[in-house]
Design an enzyme around this catalytic site. Structure first.
Site, PDB file in Angstrom:
ATOM      1  N   MET A 127       0.716  -1.234   0.053  1.00  0.00           N
ATOM      2  CA  MET A 127       0.066  -0.076   0.059  1.00  0.00           C
ATOM      3  C   MET A 127       0.817   1.331   0.005  1.00  0.00           C
ATOM      4  SD  MET A 127      -3.208  -0.362  -0.231  1.00  0.00           S
ATOM      5  CE  MET A 127      -3.752   1.215   0.556  1.00  0.00           C
ATOM      6  N   HIS A 138      -8.943 -12.410   1.186  1.00  0.00           N
ATOM      7  CA  HIS A 138      -7.716 -11.444   1.024  1.00  0.00           C
ATOM      8  C   HIS A 138      -6.459 -12.331   0.533  1.00  0.00           C
ATOM      9  CE1 HIS A 138      -9.879  -8.532   3.301  1.00  0.00           C
ATOM     10  NE2 HIS A 138      -9.010  -7.554   2.940  1.00  0.00           N
ATOM     11  N   THR A 195     -11.885  -4.279   7.768  1.00  0.00           N
ATOM     12  CA  THR A 195     -13.297  -4.127   7.268  1.00  0.00           C
ATOM     13  C   THR A 195     -14.172  -5.165   7.613  1.00  0.00           C
ATOM     14  OG1 THR A 195     -12.090  -3.567   5.120  1.00  0.00           O
ATOM     15  CG2 THR A 195     -14.272  -3.801   4.872  1.00  0.00           C
ATOM     16  N   LYS A 204      -1.669 -11.227   4.020  1.00  0.00           N
ATOM     17  CA  LYS A 204      -2.338 -10.380   4.927  1.00  0.00           C
ATOM     18  C   LYS A 204      -1.858 -10.448   6.446  1.00  0.00           C
ATOM     19  CE  LYS A 204      -6.575  -8.122   5.909  1.00  0.00           C
ATOM     20  NZ  LYS A 204      -5.913  -6.938   6.293  1.00  0.00           N
TER      21      LYS A 204
HETATM   22  N1  LIG Z   1      -7.382   1.124   5.063  1.00  0.00           N
HETATM   23  C1  LIG Z   1      -7.310   0.614   3.935  1.00  0.00           C
HETATM   24  O1  LIG Z   1      -7.854   0.820   3.032  1.00  0.00           O
HETATM   25  C2  LIG Z   1      -6.454  -0.588   3.663  1.00  0.00           C
HETATM   26  C3  LIG Z   1      -5.496  -1.040   4.825  1.00  0.00           C
HETATM   27  N2  LIG Z   1      -4.567  -1.971   4.552  1.00  0.00           N
HETATM   28  C4  LIG Z   1      -3.782  -2.259   5.742  1.00  0.00           C
HETATM   29  O2  LIG Z   1      -2.484  -1.537   5.652  1.00  0.00           O
HETATM   30  C5  LIG Z   1      -1.680  -2.132   6.396  1.00  0.00           C
HETATM   31  C6  LIG Z   1      -0.278  -2.490   5.476  1.00  0.00           C
HETATM   32  O3  LIG Z   1      -0.877  -3.552   4.445  1.00  0.00           O
HETATM   33  P1  LIG Z   1       0.253  -3.869   3.243  1.00  0.00           P
HETATM   34  O4  LIG Z   1       0.716  -2.640   2.499  1.00  0.00           O
HETATM   35  O5  LIG Z   1      -0.474  -4.862   2.536  1.00  0.00           O
HETATM   36  O6  LIG Z   1       1.496  -4.359   4.118  1.00  0.00           O
HETATM   37  P2  LIG Z   1       3.033  -4.625   3.766  1.00  0.00           P
HETATM   38  O7  LIG Z   1       3.685  -5.705   4.532  1.00  0.00           O
HETATM   39  O8  LIG Z   1       3.061  -4.954   2.258  1.00  0.00           O
HETATM   40  O9  LIG Z   1       3.702  -3.231   3.904  1.00  0.00           O
HETATM   41  C7  LIG Z   1       3.809  -2.736   5.212  1.00  0.00           C
HETATM   42  C8  LIG Z   1       5.261  -2.150   5.057  1.00  0.00           C
HETATM   43  O10 LIG Z   1       5.269  -1.339   6.454  1.00  0.00           O
HETATM   44  C9  LIG Z   1       6.436  -1.537   6.918  1.00  0.00           C
HETATM   45  N3  LIG Z   1       6.782  -1.106   8.206  1.00  0.00           N
HETATM   46  C10 LIG Z   1       6.642  -2.021   9.512  1.00  0.00           C
HETATM   47  N4  LIG Z   1       6.552  -1.035  10.383  1.00  0.00           N
HETATM   48  C11 LIG Z   1       7.037   0.165  10.147  1.00  0.00           C
HETATM   49  C12 LIG Z   1       7.403   1.345  10.702  1.00  0.00           C
HETATM   50  N5  LIG Z   1       7.450   1.407  12.090  1.00  0.00           N
HETATM   51  N6  LIG Z   1       7.894   2.437   9.865  1.00  0.00           N
HETATM   52  C13 LIG Z   1       7.700   2.375   8.572  1.00  0.00           C
HETATM   53  N7  LIG Z   1       7.518   1.283   7.960  1.00  0.00           N
HETATM   54  C14 LIG Z   1       7.173   0.297   8.747  1.00  0.00           C
HETATM   55  C15 LIG Z   1       6.894  -3.033   6.643  1.00  0.00           C
HETATM   56  O11 LIG Z   1       8.341  -3.074   6.563  1.00  0.00           O
HETATM   57  P3  LIG Z   1       8.706  -4.807   6.666  1.00  0.00           P
HETATM   58  O12 LIG Z   1       8.351  -5.366   5.603  1.00  0.00           O
HETATM   59  O13 LIG Z   1      10.451  -4.563   6.614  1.00  0.00           O
HETATM   60  O14 LIG Z   1       8.441  -5.027   8.112  1.00  0.00           O
HETATM   61  C16 LIG Z   1       6.421  -2.786   5.093  1.00  0.00           C
HETATM   62  O15 LIG Z   1       7.307  -2.420   3.988  1.00  0.00           O
HETATM   63  C17 LIG Z   1      -2.229  -3.369   6.804  1.00  0.00           C
HETATM   64  O16 LIG Z   1      -2.554  -3.123   8.234  1.00  0.00           O
HETATM   65  C18 LIG Z   1      -3.325  -3.597   6.091  1.00  0.00           C
HETATM   66  O17 LIG Z   1      -4.502  -4.186   6.502  1.00  0.00           O
HETATM   67  C19 LIG Z   1      -4.166  -2.428   3.363  1.00  0.00           C
HETATM   68  C20 LIG Z   1      -5.057  -2.048   2.417  1.00  0.00           C
HETATM   69  C21 LIG Z   1      -6.049  -1.082   2.428  1.00  0.00           C
HETATM   70  O1  LIG Z   2      -4.393  -6.052   4.134  1.00  0.00           O
HETATM   71  C1  LIG Z   2      -5.141  -5.714   3.247  1.00  0.00           C
HETATM   72  O2  LIG Z   2      -4.917  -6.011   2.109  1.00  0.00           O
HETATM   73  C2  LIG Z   2      -6.385  -4.955   3.520  1.00  0.00           C
HETATM   74  N1  LIG Z   2      -6.564  -4.382   4.638  1.00  0.00           N
HETATM   75  C3  LIG Z   2      -7.654  -3.723   5.132  1.00  0.00           C
HETATM   76  C4  LIG Z   2      -8.557  -4.649   6.139  1.00  0.00           C
HETATM   77  O3  LIG Z   2      -7.899  -5.273   6.789  1.00  0.00           O
HETATM   78  O4  LIG Z   2      -9.724  -4.292   6.143  1.00  0.00           O
HETATM   79  C5  LIG Z   2      -8.441  -3.157   3.758  1.00  0.00           C
HETATM   80  C6  LIG Z   2      -8.405  -4.082   2.755  1.00  0.00           C
HETATM   81  O5  LIG Z   2      -9.523  -5.282   3.039  1.00  0.00           O
HETATM   82  C7  LIG Z   2      -7.107  -4.410   2.427  1.00  0.00           C
END
Ligand SMILES: NC(=O)C1=CN([C@@H]2O[C@H](COP(=O)(O)OP(=O)(O)OC[C@H]3O[C@@H](n4cnc5c(N)ncnc54)[C@H](OP(=O)(O)O)[C@@H]3O)[C@@H](O)[C@H]2O)C=CC1
Ligand SMILES: O=C(O)C1=N[C@H](C(=O)O)C[C@H](O)C1
Length: 251
Positions: free
Chosen positions: A12, A130, A141, A134
């Protein structure tokens, strides 16, 4: 407006960096990942956090203490966590924080429609599906949808969902969130999907949403980034920002 993205190398975060780069009037000052110093983000007016449920509270505390607005998509916001954020904000009333479990317009409408349908059906269950990497289950959600449906049922005077909960194998009937059964599927090839199944005498209603690309979350994130400096305090969900009525707790 200067923006810093936390979790910039993640699925993301990387998408948000690109979206900020394209958005008129927004400048990406830095993208941070796990282990990076937060110092560079000190120049930002807004931070966007898509990291991990274990990291997000530290990031948020730091942003609020430094007077920086925050838009948070990371999941894992329990009622205790929300209360903690409110406590931090009490000392910095000028700071705005938006926390949303889902920024996609389709998902927000799916939750809204589900909340409206809730009072008309005896039975309801949620299936969220998902990608297999994840971090959490159930999804933020699904948790939010379950809570909103449970609240709508209670407001309408409906009792508990009447369906059988017996299970020979633990987990077969899913997780129980405020009395609503939630089933989590993790399958390669999926991104983010949810079905809410309602049933009553002789009919069912299924409300389904599919995020087929993480681009689906970007318009909501950018709207929230633009709005947050003018919304001091805590905003849960982006319903209000999008002009939908009746924002309800969706941590
Ligand atoms: N609200 C919404 O619409 C959505 C929410 N989400 C949520 O977003 C979150 C991330 O999802 P996603 O992108 O798939 O996960 P990823 O694992 O792809 O990305 C998370 C990133 O954050 C890094 N990270 C962890 N801790 C820190 C920190 N303290 N400071 C900076 N970077 C950090 C990780 O690094 P490393 O890999 O080195 O640990 C990784 O690169 C989840 O909780 C997911 O559920 C996702 C999609 C939509
Ligand atoms: O981790 C994800 O990918 C997503 N996380 C959010 C959630 O936990 O609801 C939003 C979306 O479903 C994608």
């Amino acid at each position: 407006m200067d923006i810093a993205v936390f979790g910039a190398n993640g699925r993301m975060g990387a998408e948000v960096c690109r979206a900020v780069g394209r958005a008129e009037g927004l400048d990406l000052v830095t993208g941070l990942d796990y282990g990076d110093s937060k110092e560079d983000a000190g120049q930002a007016q807004v931070i966007v956090d898509f990291t991990h449920p274990e990291s997000v509270m530290d990031n948020l505390k730091w942003a609020i203490e430094n007077g920086i607005h925050a838009v948070v998509g990371t999941t894992g916001f329990t009622e205790d966590r929300i209360a903690q954020v409110r406590e931090w904000l009490a000392d910095k009333p000028e700071v705005g924080v938006v926390i949303a479990a889902n920024f996609s317009i389709g998902a927000i409408l799916m939750m809204d429609f589900s909340k409206r349908a809730a009072r008309f059906f005896d039975s309801v269950e949620i299936v969220e599906l998902h990608h297999p990497t994840k971090a959490d289950a159930p999804s933020g959600t699904a948790t939010s949808t379950a809570r909103q449906i449970a609240a709508a049922r209670q407001a309408a005077g409906l009792g508990p969902v009447p369906d059988a909960t017996e299970q020979e194998v633990p987990g077969a009937r899913g997780a129980d969130i405020d009395g609503i059964r939630v089933h989590s599927v993790r399958v390669k090839g999926l991104i983010a999907h949810q079905e809410v199944l309602f049933g009553t005498e002789g009919e069912t209603l299924t409300i389904r949403h599919d995020s087929l690309d993480r681009a689906s979350f970007m318009p909501g994130v950018i709207e929230a980034v633009r709005a947050v400096p003018n919304r001091p305090g805590l905003t849960i969900g982006i319903e209000g920002i999008l002009g939908l009525e009746d924002p309800t707790p969706n941590a």
